[in-house]
Design an enzyme around this catalytic site. Sequence first.
Site, PDB file in Angstrom:
ATOM      1  N   ASP A 104      26.258  -8.826  14.727  1.00 27.93           N
ATOM      2  CA  ASP A 104      26.849  -7.632  15.322  1.00 27.93           C
ATOM      3  C   ASP A 104      27.843  -8.104  16.380  1.00 27.93           C
ATOM      4  O   ASP A 104      27.822  -9.265  16.791  1.00 27.93           O
ATOM      5  CB  ASP A 104      25.741  -6.777  15.946  1.00 27.93           C
ATOM      6  CG  ASP A 104      26.279  -5.582  16.700  1.00 27.93           C
ATOM      7  OD1 ASP A 104      27.114  -4.843  16.143  1.00 27.93           O
ATOM      8  OD2 ASP A 104      25.875  -5.399  17.864  1.00 27.93           O
ATOM      9  N   CYS A 105      28.709  -7.203  16.825  1.00 25.80           N
ATOM     10  CA  CYS A 105      29.706  -7.574  17.833  1.00 25.80           C
ATOM     11  C   CYS A 105      29.305  -7.084  19.227  1.00 25.80           C
ATOM     12  O   CYS A 105      28.888  -7.864  20.077  1.00 25.80           O
ATOM     13  CB  CYS A 105      31.072  -7.013  17.435  1.00 25.80           C
ATOM     14  SG  CYS A 105      32.412  -7.450  18.576  1.00 25.80           S
ATOM     15  N   ASP A 106      29.414  -5.783  19.463  1.00 26.39           N
ATOM     16  CA  ASP A 106      29.174  -5.213  20.792  1.00 26.39           C
ATOM     17  C   ASP A 106      27.713  -5.361  21.201  1.00 26.39           C
ATOM     18  O   ASP A 106      26.809  -4.893  20.510  1.00 26.39           O
ATOM     19  CB  ASP A 106      29.561  -3.732  20.812  1.00 26.39           C
ATOM     20  CG  ASP A 106      31.049  -3.523  20.584  1.00 26.39           C
ATOM     21  OD1 ASP A 106      31.841  -4.196  21.268  1.00 26.39           O
ATOM     22  OD2 ASP A 106      31.418  -2.695  19.733  1.00 26.39           O
ATOM     23  N   ASP A 117      21.675  -6.264  18.216  1.00 31.08           N
ATOM     24  CA  ASP A 117      20.964  -5.800  19.410  1.00 31.08           C
ATOM     25  C   ASP A 117      20.606  -4.326  19.354  1.00 31.08           C
ATOM     26  O   ASP A 117      20.129  -3.777  20.344  1.00 31.08           O
ATOM     27  CB  ASP A 117      21.808  -6.068  20.665  1.00 31.08           C
ATOM     28  CG  ASP A 117      23.006  -5.142  20.760  1.00 31.08           C
ATOM     29  OD1 ASP A 117      23.223  -4.557  21.842  1.00 31.08           O
ATOM     30  OD2 ASP A 117      23.718  -4.981  19.752  1.00 31.08           O
TER      31      ASP A 117
END
EC number: 3.1.3.-
Length: 221
Positions: free
Chosen positions: A10-12, A167
């Site tokens: 995931d990124c953010d 997350d």
Amino acid sequence: MSRIEAVFFDCDGTLVDSEVICSRAYVTMFQEFGITLDPEEVFKRFKGVKLYEIIDIVSLEHGVTLAKTEAEHVYRAEVARLFDSELEAIEGAGALLSAITAPMCVVSNGPNNKMQHSMGKLNMLHYFPDKLFSGYDIQRWKPDPALMFHAAKAMNVNVENCILVDDSVAGAQSGIDAGMEVFYFCADPHNKPIVHPKVTTFTHLSQLPELWKARGWDITA
């Protein structure tokens, strides 16, 4: 699983420390339309939720109808401004990415240009050449596992032989439903616990190499 074919991130909130920034941008966006929200409550409630769904929820709760494209324009502009001035990498992200020897990609509910902006600013793009996959690409977002299947097809890997690091509950669920091994990043105490045989919870990115080695996966240098 004896062999890992790829690691999906995931990124953010996983690689870039943007979740609080994005929550503040949501608050600014709704203020433009006369709706006042508490930043901490926004952070707790809407982590990993796609923008238009947030607009729908808040609009319904306040009995208003917002023009989504206009609201999105306000949000994207504020995110870009805050990214330029405040964005930082999640602690340990650079060291982890540089150590991984398996193919990697990013799977995000955010648009591709947002990933390009945030990861470009933090010098992470070279780890993912042409490997940024957005829910907007296929108009399906986590927790729908479709994004995982889309990325796996583009990477030419078997999704069930891949790891997802995420997350959010929505992200973890997408990985579970795709048959992946999920490593659920819970540095944030607001995160809801997940108990599932496919899910391993951890609190710092530096823990991942040892967790993987303990499973017999030699994918870090």
